[in-house]
Design an enzyme around this catalytic site. Structure first.
Site, PDB file in Angstrom:
ATOM      1  N   ALA A  60     -30.680  -2.759   1.616  1.00 56.27           N
ATOM      2  CA  ALA A  60     -31.768  -2.890   1.004  1.00 56.27           C
ATOM      3  C   ALA A  60     -32.356  -2.872  -0.625  1.00 56.27           C
ATOM      4  CB  ALA A  60     -32.025  -3.113   2.025  1.00 56.27           C
TER       5      ALA A  60
ATOM      6  N   ALA B  62     -29.547  -5.441  -4.887  1.00 52.87           N
ATOM      7  CA  ALA B  62     -29.173  -6.143  -4.836  1.00 52.87           C
ATOM      8  C   ALA B  62     -28.070  -6.657  -3.149  1.00 52.87           C
ATOM      9  CB  ALA B  62     -27.145  -5.658  -4.774  1.00 52.87           C
ATOM     10  N   GLY B  63     -28.835  -5.960  -2.588  1.00 59.28           N
ATOM     11  CA  GLY B  63     -28.856  -6.117  -0.767  1.00 59.28           C
ATOM     12  C   GLY B  63     -29.918  -7.258  -0.752  1.00 59.28           C
TER      13      GLY B  63
ATOM     14  N   LEU C  44     -34.592  12.067 -13.504  1.00 60.57           N
ATOM     15  CA  LEU C  44     -34.278  11.273 -14.756  1.00 60.57           C
ATOM     16  C   LEU C  44     -35.899  10.947 -15.738  1.00 60.57           C
ATOM     17  CD1 LEU C  44     -32.419   9.133 -16.147  1.00 60.57           C
ATOM     18  CD2 LEU C  44     -34.056   7.394 -15.155  1.00 60.57           C
TER      19      LEU C  44
ATOM     20  N   THR D  99     -36.180   8.091 -18.445  1.00 57.97           N
ATOM     21  CA  THR D  99     -35.750   7.219 -18.552  1.00 57.97           C
ATOM     22  C   THR D  99     -35.728   7.410 -20.026  1.00 57.97           C
ATOM     23  OG1 THR D  99     -36.006   4.467 -19.227  1.00 57.97           O
ATOM     24  CG2 THR D  99     -37.775   5.951 -19.083  1.00 57.97           C
ATOM     25  N   GLU D 100     -34.606   5.988 -20.665  1.00 61.67           N
ATOM     26  CA  GLU D 100     -34.196   6.012 -21.663  1.00 61.67           C
ATOM     27  C   GLU D 100     -35.200   4.862 -22.806  1.00 61.67           C
ATOM     28  OE1 GLU D 100     -29.792   4.522 -22.152  1.00 61.67           O
ATOM     29  OE2 GLU D 100     -30.289   3.184 -24.008  1.00 61.67           O
TER      30      GLU D 100
ATOM     31  N   HIS E 169     -25.314  10.174 -13.545  1.00 63.24           N
ATOM     32  CA  HIS E 169     -26.405   8.797 -13.200  1.00 63.24           C
ATOM     33  C   HIS E 169     -25.766   7.710 -12.474  1.00 63.24           C
ATOM     34  CE1 HIS E 169     -30.159   7.115 -13.983  1.00 63.24           C
ATOM     35  NE2 HIS E 169     -29.290   6.005 -15.092  1.00 63.24           N
TER      36      HIS E 169
ATOM     37  N   ARG F  35     -21.601   1.383 -18.671  1.00 63.41           N
ATOM     38  CA  ARG F  35     -22.728   0.889 -18.784  1.00 63.41           C
ATOM     39  C   ARG F  35     -23.979   0.564 -19.568  1.00 63.41           C
ATOM     40  NH1 ARG F  35     -27.826   0.889 -16.239  1.00 63.41           N
ATOM     41  NH2 ARG F  35     -27.664   2.936 -15.449  1.00 63.41           N
TER      42      ARG F  35
HETATM   43  C1  LIG Z   1     -33.548   7.756 -11.927  1.00 66.31           C
HETATM   44  C2  LIG Z   1     -32.114   5.359 -12.011  1.00 66.31           C
HETATM   45  C3  LIG Z   1     -32.863   5.019 -12.621  1.00 66.31           C
HETATM   46  C4  LIG Z   1     -32.344   3.994 -13.068  1.00 66.31           C
HETATM   47  N1  LIG Z   1     -32.640   3.567 -14.011  1.00 66.31           N
HETATM   48  C5  LIG Z   1     -32.669   1.737 -14.099  1.00 66.31           C
HETATM   49  C6  LIG Z   1     -32.664   0.675 -14.600  1.00 66.31           C
HETATM   50  O1  LIG Z   1     -34.199   1.779 -16.107  1.00 66.31           O
HETATM   51  N2  LIG Z   1     -32.473   0.018 -15.172  1.00 66.31           N
HETATM   52  C7  LIG Z   1     -30.879  -0.552 -14.993  1.00 66.31           C
HETATM   53  O2  LIG Z   1     -30.685  -1.629 -15.536  1.00 66.31           O
HETATM   54  N3  LIG Z   1     -30.659   0.731 -14.309  1.00 66.31           N
HETATM   55  C8  LIG Z   1     -31.064   1.862 -14.214  1.00 66.31           C
HETATM   56  N4  LIG Z   1     -30.569   2.650 -13.299  1.00 66.31           N
HETATM   57  C9  LIG Z   1     -29.595   2.646 -12.244  1.00 66.31           C
HETATM   58  C10 LIG Z   1     -29.890   0.943 -10.515  1.00 66.31           C
HETATM   59  O3  LIG Z   1     -31.029   2.105 -10.973  1.00 66.31           O
HETATM   60  C11 LIG Z   1     -28.553   1.434 -10.234  1.00 66.31           C
HETATM   61  O4  LIG Z   1     -28.259   1.147 -10.435  1.00 66.31           O
HETATM   62  C12 LIG Z   1     -28.992   0.351  -9.140  1.00 66.31           C
HETATM   63  O5  LIG Z   1     -31.142   0.222  -8.726  1.00 66.31           O
HETATM   64  C13 LIG Z   1     -28.604   0.515  -7.430  1.00 66.31           C
HETATM   65  O6  LIG Z   1     -28.717  -0.622  -6.802  1.00 66.31           O
HETATM   66  P1  LIG Z   1     -28.574  -1.253  -5.510  1.00 66.31           P
HETATM   67  O7  LIG Z   1     -28.982  -2.052  -4.779  1.00 66.31           O
HETATM   68  O8  LIG Z   1     -27.064  -1.817  -5.057  1.00 66.31           O
HETATM   69  O9  LIG Z   1     -28.429  -0.039  -4.808  1.00 66.31           O
HETATM   70  P2  LIG Z   1     -29.481   0.907  -4.254  1.00 66.31           P
HETATM   71  O10 LIG Z   1     -30.578   0.589  -4.530  1.00 66.31           O
HETATM   72  O11 LIG Z   1     -28.984   2.138  -4.306  1.00 66.31           O
HETATM   73  O12 LIG Z   1     -30.054   1.175  -2.716  1.00 66.31           O
HETATM   74  C14 LIG Z   1     -28.420   0.931  -1.539  1.00 66.31           C
HETATM   75  C15 LIG Z   1     -29.139   0.499  -0.245  1.00 66.31           C
HETATM   76  O13 LIG Z   1     -27.427   0.081   0.233  1.00 66.31           O
HETATM   77  C16 LIG Z   1     -28.093   1.462   1.655  1.00 66.31           C
HETATM   78  N5  LIG Z   1     -27.179   2.137   2.089  1.00 66.31           N
HETATM   79  C17 LIG Z   1     -25.920   2.843   1.684  1.00 66.31           C
HETATM   80  N6  LIG Z   1     -25.206   3.836   2.743  1.00 66.31           N
HETATM   81  C18 LIG Z   1     -25.498   2.526   4.062  1.00 66.31           C
HETATM   82  C19 LIG Z   1     -24.646   2.571   4.892  1.00 66.31           C
HETATM   83  N7  LIG Z   1     -23.776   3.530   5.422  1.00 66.31           N
HETATM   84  N8  LIG Z   1     -25.543   2.298   6.098  1.00 66.31           N
HETATM   85  C20 LIG Z   1     -26.621   1.639   5.891  1.00 66.31           C
HETATM   86  N9  LIG Z   1     -27.489   1.492   4.536  1.00 66.31           N
HETATM   87  C21 LIG Z   1     -26.707   2.324   3.379  1.00 66.31           C
HETATM   88  C22 LIG Z   1     -28.887   2.250   0.942  1.00 66.31           C
HETATM   89  O14 LIG Z   1     -29.455   2.647   2.631  1.00 66.31           O
HETATM   90  C23 LIG Z   1     -29.852   1.411   0.150  1.00 66.31           C
HETATM   91  O15 LIG Z   1     -30.891   0.614   1.473  1.00 66.31           O
HETATM   92  C24 LIG Z   1     -31.399   3.798 -12.587  1.00 66.31           C
HETATM   93  C25 LIG Z   1     -30.735   4.389 -11.643  1.00 66.31           C
HETATM   94  C26 LIG Z   1     -31.387   6.080 -11.121  1.00 66.31           C
HETATM   95  C27 LIG Z   1     -30.477   6.835 -10.516  1.00 66.31           C
END
Ligand SMILES: Cc1cc2nc3c(=O)[nH]c(=O)nc-3n(C[C@H](O)[C@H](O)[C@H](O)COP(=O)(O)OP(=O)(O)OC[C@H]3O[C@@H](n4cnc5c(N)ncnc54)[C@H](O)[C@@H]3O)c2cc1C
Length: 590
Positions: A15, A18-19, A252, A254-255, A353, A394
């Site tokens: 959630a 992406a989710g 982190l 940020t850049e 990261h 990336r």
């Molecule tokens: C500190 C930080 C700063 C960043 N800043 C930027 C930025 O400014 N700009 C940018 O473009 N990118 C940035 N990034 C990268 C970007 O934020 C992440 O790549 C992105 O948010 C990932 O999103 P996601 O939806 O794929 O996963 P996430 O937001 O990580 O969500 C994963 C979800 O999966 C769920 N999940 C995982 N495993 C399970 C399981 N087994 N069962 C049930 N649920 C599960 C979790 O509970 C969560 O809800 C940053 C990353 C970090 C760490």
């Protein structure tokens, strides 16, 4: 142990950005959609994204999706698939404006348009000079984004299962995906979510390294589940080390700090990036800046008593700008480094990261095997997926964009597939039995390995053997080491067998996933005998045919790691975009 079954049209695991984006698509189409998350949706790692989301809106100066595409291909060191990159960059304005209409509180320019800041590697006119492309809500962009999309989902009646951990993919003998098994953390109950479409949006796995900007929940569960179900993992050798983690803490910075004018300095106060990237300087792409920092430290120009960090200086900026654009950063500096960045520079080091690789998909969000064979009923988006738009490295702000674009397209494709009439297949109980056996093993293990110690050994092994710079002998030894750790993971033991909120069990199950990611990383990295993007090895030589060690003749291809026998397979990079000419290979310089 027993399990019950629940039926949905679609089940989404994750959630985060992406989710949530995928769920909007499904729920608004009237499909019965379950979203599972280990934590409350707005606490997913996306909440930590500070800097912004890329889109060539051109609100402050001229910009174009084609320039953004060029930067992304170049940033990827040509390993990104150009069809997917064109798709993402062309869709950027649409998904950002949509987000604005969901209620996202972007910062504004005086004329009311969305505020944009420069970010590393994002340039105007095919690499000329930095361009303002990152749309931001102060330094809390991800936070604002999750709230806007969560609310939209509540309105669309998405059914959330919060504090549920998905355990395994249900994949039948024909290779089709039918849902997941999951555990309710509150009760320890196991449920098979039987679905016509399954979308993975489980985020990254940065916690396989010892020093990481990632949340503790980023354990690569989606990748582990996919690998155990026979799906290969793509390009796992490529991990991004962010240049500016707070020294000692990993948190982190940020850049966006450099986007607002921050400068990196070594022990003599020199702005060293001028030597490594004369044009883009502190705003060169992340792998370039991280390596420059490590080189400064290795050559004795680091700061502090142990000369083991460099400084990020914003003391020349107007304090009012810092308070308006970077309030969270000032707080992080105070909390984690006891430094007020208005008055003193911040101590920083490169920190793990982001994973560029993941579950292989096409740009429609469908999971694919080999070159293009679609896995029925299975989709993936966000950091757990590899479309592949980020290739070997990336660009900042391209991940939040990736979540929106591919979250939406995975959702859209699933809706189309379901509306064509895909029905629930008879539930494949044999794959559920495997999950139950895994849980039984953990409950009955005697004299096994300690979860915390085994995880720590894995993290130290990854940090030492597959870090910012890679050495052939360390990689080789790393493969042996990580396989040893894997043996321990197979015999982990938990002392507490209770059912209610048993976090010891949850962590043991997470480690089962982390080790798959760790193996994939080490084995793929050892095998790739060149330097490209974030993967830089000592034995890849800089010659006329292999500039900076990049060997296009032999290695312009994606890695696919199969869990079964640690087998590696390779597939071609898609060099042909959808509508424009191929962005031809050339040496990457900033
Ligand atoms: C500190 C930080 C700063 C960043 N800043 C930027 C930025 O400014 N700009 C940018 O473009 N990118 C940035 N990034 C990268 C970007 O934020 C992440 O790549 C992105 O948010 C990932 O999103 P996601 O939806 O794929 O996963 P996430 O937001 O990580 O969500 C994963 C979800 O999966 C769920 N999940 C995982 N495993 C399970 C399981 N087994 N069962 C049930 N649920 C599960 C979790 O509970 C969560 O809800 C940053 C990353 C970090 C760490």
């Amino acid at each position: 142990m027993t399990y019950t079954v629940r039926k949905f049209d679609a089940v989404i695991v994750g959630a985060g950005g992406a989710g949530l984006r995928a769920a909007i698509q499904l729920s608004e189409a009237g499909l019965k959609t379950a979203v599972l998350s280990k934590v409350f949706p707005t606490r997913s790692h996306t909440v930590a994204a500070q800097g912004g989301v890329a889109a060539s809106l051109g609100n402050s100066e001229e910009d174009h999706w084609h320039w953004h595409m060029y930067d992304t291909v170049k940033g990827s060191d040509w390993l990104g698939d150009q069809d997917a990159i064109e798709f993402m960059c062309r869709k950027a304005n649409e998904v950002v404006v949509e987000l604005e209409h969901y209620g996202m509180p972007f910062d504004r320019l005086d004329n009311g348009k969305i505020y944009q800041r420069p970010f590393g590697g994002h340039m105007s006119n095919f690499g000329e000079k930095p361009v303002r492309r990152s749309c931001a809500a102060a330094d809390r962009t991800g936070h604002a984004m999750l709230h806007a999309m969560y609310q939209r989902n509540v309105k669309a009646n998405t059914q959330f299962f919060v504090e549920w951990q998905a355990l395994d993919l249900i994949r039948d003998d024909e290779g089709d995906v039918q849902g997941v098994t999951a555990m309710d953390m509150e009760t320890g109950e196991v449920v098979a979510f039987h679905a016509r479409a399954t979308i993975f949006a489980t985020g990254g796995a940065g916690r396989i390294f010892h020093s990481s900007t990632n949340a503790f929940i980023n354990t690569g569960d989606g990748l582990g589940m996919a690998a155990r179900a026979g799906i290969p993992l793509e390009d796992m050798e490529f991990w991004q080390f962010h240049p500016t983690g707070v020294a000692g803490a990993g948190v982190l910075i940020t850049e966006g700090v450099r986007g607002e004018g921050g400068i990196l300095r070594n022990s003599s106060g020199e702005r060293f990036m001028e030597r490594y990237a004369p044009n883009a300087k502190d705003l060169a792409s992340r792998d370039v800046v991280s390596r420059a920092m490590v080189t400064e430290i290795n050559e004795g120009r680091g700061c502090g008593p142990n000369k083991d960090f460099v400084l990020l200086d914003i003391t020349h900026l107007d304090p009012a700008t810092i308070m308006k654009r970077l309030p969270g950063i000032r707080e992080i500096g105070l909390q984690f480094a006891s430094v007020d960045c208005i008055k003193e520079p911040l101590p920083v080091v490169p920190t793990c990261h982001y994973q560029m690789g993941g579950i292989p998909t096409n740009y429609h969000g469908q999971v694919v095997l080999g070159t293009d064979q679609v896995v029925n009923g299975f989709y993936a988006a966000g950091e757990c997926a590899c479309a592949s738009v980020h290739g070997a490295n990336r660009l900042g702000t391209n991940s939040l964009l990736d979540l929106l674009v591919f979250g939406k397209s995975a959702g859209e494709t699933a809706v189309e597939d379901l509306q064509k009439g895909r029905a629930h297949k008879p539930l494949h109980t044999a794959s559920i039995d495997k999950t139950m056996a895994r849980l039984d093993r953990l409950n009955n293990q005697k004299g096994g390995a300690n979860v915390h110690e085994t995880r720590l050994t894995m993290q130290r092994t990854m940090q030492k053997h597959a870090g910012v710079f890679r050495f052939s002998d360390l990689l080789k030894a790393g493969v042996t080491e990580i396989l040893k750790v894997a043996d321990d993971v197979a015999r982990t033991e938990i002392k507490d067998k209770s059912k209610i909120f048993n976090m010891a069990r949850i962590e043991a199950l997470e480690l089962d996933n982390q080790i798959e990611v760790a193996k994939a990383t080490m084995i793929s990295a050892e095998a790739r005998k060149e330097s490209r993007g974030a993967h830089v090895r000592d034995d890849a030589l800089d010659t006329a045919e292999t500039p900076d060690g990049r060997d296009d003749k032999n290695w312009l291809k994606h890695t696919l790691w199969h869990r079964d026998g640690n087998r590696l397979e390779y597939k071609a990079v898609k060099m042909k975009p959808l509508s424009v000419d191929t962005i031809e290979l050339k040496k990457r310089a900033y």
